[in-house]
Design a protein around this motif. Structure first.
Motif, PDB file in Angstrom:
ATOM      1  N   GLN A 134       0.816  -1.213   0.000  1.00 18.92           N
ATOM      2  CA  GLN A 134       0.000   0.000   0.000  1.00 18.92           C
ATOM      3  C   GLN A 134       0.856   1.271   0.000  1.00 18.92           C
ATOM      4  O   GLN A 134       0.324   2.366  -0.010  1.00 18.92           O
ATOM      5  N   TYR A 193      -5.734  -2.153   3.849  1.00 22.07           N
ATOM      6  CA  TYR A 193      -5.954  -3.241   2.895  1.00 22.07           C
ATOM      7  C   TYR A 193      -7.050  -2.821   1.928  1.00 22.07           C
ATOM      8  O   TYR A 193      -7.867  -1.958   2.237  1.00 22.07           O
ATOM      9  N   SER A 194      -7.036  -3.432   0.748  1.00 19.53           N
ATOM     10  CA  SER A 194      -8.039  -3.116  -0.266  1.00 19.53           C
ATOM     11  C   SER A 194      -9.065  -4.230  -0.420  1.00 19.53           C
ATOM     12  O   SER A 194     -10.226  -3.985  -0.720  1.00 19.53           O
ATOM     13  N   ARG A 195      -8.612  -5.471  -0.248  1.00 18.84           N
ATOM     14  CA  ARG A 195      -9.503  -6.624  -0.405  1.00 18.84           C
ATOM     15  C   ARG A 195      -9.456  -7.473   0.868  1.00 18.84           C
ATOM     16  O   ARG A 195      -8.400  -7.602   1.482  1.00 18.84           O
ATOM     17  N   ASP A 196     -10.590  -8.064   1.219  1.00 15.06           N
ATOM     18  CA  ASP A 196     -10.633  -8.917   2.407  1.00 15.06           C
ATOM     19  C   ASP A 196      -9.597 -10.042   2.340  1.00 15.06           C
ATOM     20  O   ASP A 196      -9.053 -10.455   3.366  1.00 15.06           O
ATOM     21  N   SER A 197      -9.317 -10.531   1.144  1.00 20.46           N
ATOM     22  CA  SER A 197      -8.354 -11.631   1.012  1.00 20.46           C
ATOM     23  C   SER A 197      -6.957 -11.223   1.489  1.00 20.46           C
ATOM     24  O   SER A 197      -6.162 -12.079   1.877  1.00 20.46           O
ATOM     25  N   GLU A 198      -6.660  -9.931   1.476  1.00 17.07           N
ATOM     26  CA  GLU A 198      -5.347  -9.471   1.926  1.00 17.07           C
ATOM     27  C   GLU A 198      -5.158  -9.600   3.433  1.00 17.07           C
ATOM     28  O   GLU A 198      -4.028  -9.590   3.916  1.00 17.07           O
ATOM     29  N   ASP A 236      -8.328 -14.498   9.734  1.00 13.10           N
ATOM     30  CA  ASP A 236      -9.644 -15.157   9.710  1.00 13.10           C
ATOM     31  C   ASP A 236      -9.909 -16.071  10.902  1.00 13.10           C
ATOM     32  O   ASP A 236     -11.058 -16.341  11.226  1.00 13.10           O
ATOM     33  N   GLN A 246     -12.067  -0.830   7.899  1.00 12.73           N
ATOM     34  CA  GLN A 246     -10.929  -0.608   7.009  1.00 12.73           C
ATOM     35  C   GLN A 246     -10.169   0.641   7.457  1.00 12.73           C
ATOM     36  O   GLN A 246     -10.303   1.713   6.871  1.00 12.73           O
TER      37      GLN A 246
END
Length: 195
Positions: free
Chosen positions: A24, A44-49, A54, A119
């Motif tokens: 970033q 972060y931009s995407r939850d997967s990042e 989790d 976020q």
């Protein structure tokens, strides 16, 4: 459920957070030379990042994300040899996402930190700009959102939590727009002291 230590979780996942900060461009962003008014950069931009978090519940993930953003901001400013308030530029953490509209306009859903992933963002404001200087204000953090944010921070930073409100889409009452975490040395002139 026993409360987990956000500092320990952050340190356990420091390599992942440092990769995110590099991706970033947090360090470059902390150099304020190109900011004309306001800018924000999410951690972060995407939850997967942030899938490495989790295994934790939503409140814990949010606390860790807030703590990580705060810590990475301090480290980026140290790397750039900047203060929190160099030459009229304010560096802080902003956290949006405390409410959203339900589908089909059925009402509002509020987030107390446990409903969905927040976020957190690096925030820079250029207070040399009269647009920013004349219009940006924060209030003392008195909301549930501000309390949640404080719960993610080290003791010495808890008094640096503020918030802003907005009235959008025909709302009758103001809603929390963002919670902010300032660093020591930030100006008090932009804080509205609520009575």
């Amino acid at each position: 459920m026993e409360r987990v230590n956000t500092t320990e979780i952050f340190e356990d996942h420091r390599p992942e957070f440092e990769r995110l900060a590099h991706t970033q461009e947090f360090v470059n962003f902390a150099d304020n030379s190109k900011i004309s008014q306001l800018d924000e950069l999410p951690i972060y931009s995407r939850d997967s990042e942030v899938a490495f978090l989790d295994k934790y519940d939503t409140p814990t993930r949010n606390r860790v994300l807030i703590y990580a953003t705060f810590t990475l901001l301090k480290e980026a400013l140290t790397h750039q040899r900047h203060a929190a308030w160099p030459d009229g530029y304010l560096h802080m953490v902003s956290i949006p996402g405390w409410w959203e509209r339900e589908p089909f306009g059925a009402g509002l859903m509020e987030n107390d930190g446990s409903q969905w992933l927040l976020q957190p963002r690096l925030w820079i404001g250029n207070f040399n700009s009269t647009v920013v200087a004349d219009n940006f204000r924060m209030h003392q953090g008195l909301s549930i959102a501000a309390d949640f944010t404080r719960s993610a921070l080290p003791i010495e930073s808890k008094e640096h939590v503020f918030e802003s409100y907005s009235r959008q889409y025909g709302d009758e009452s103001e809603r929390i727009e963002r919670v902010y975490i300032t660093l020591p040395g930030s100006p008090e002139s932009i804080i509205v002291m609520d009575s």
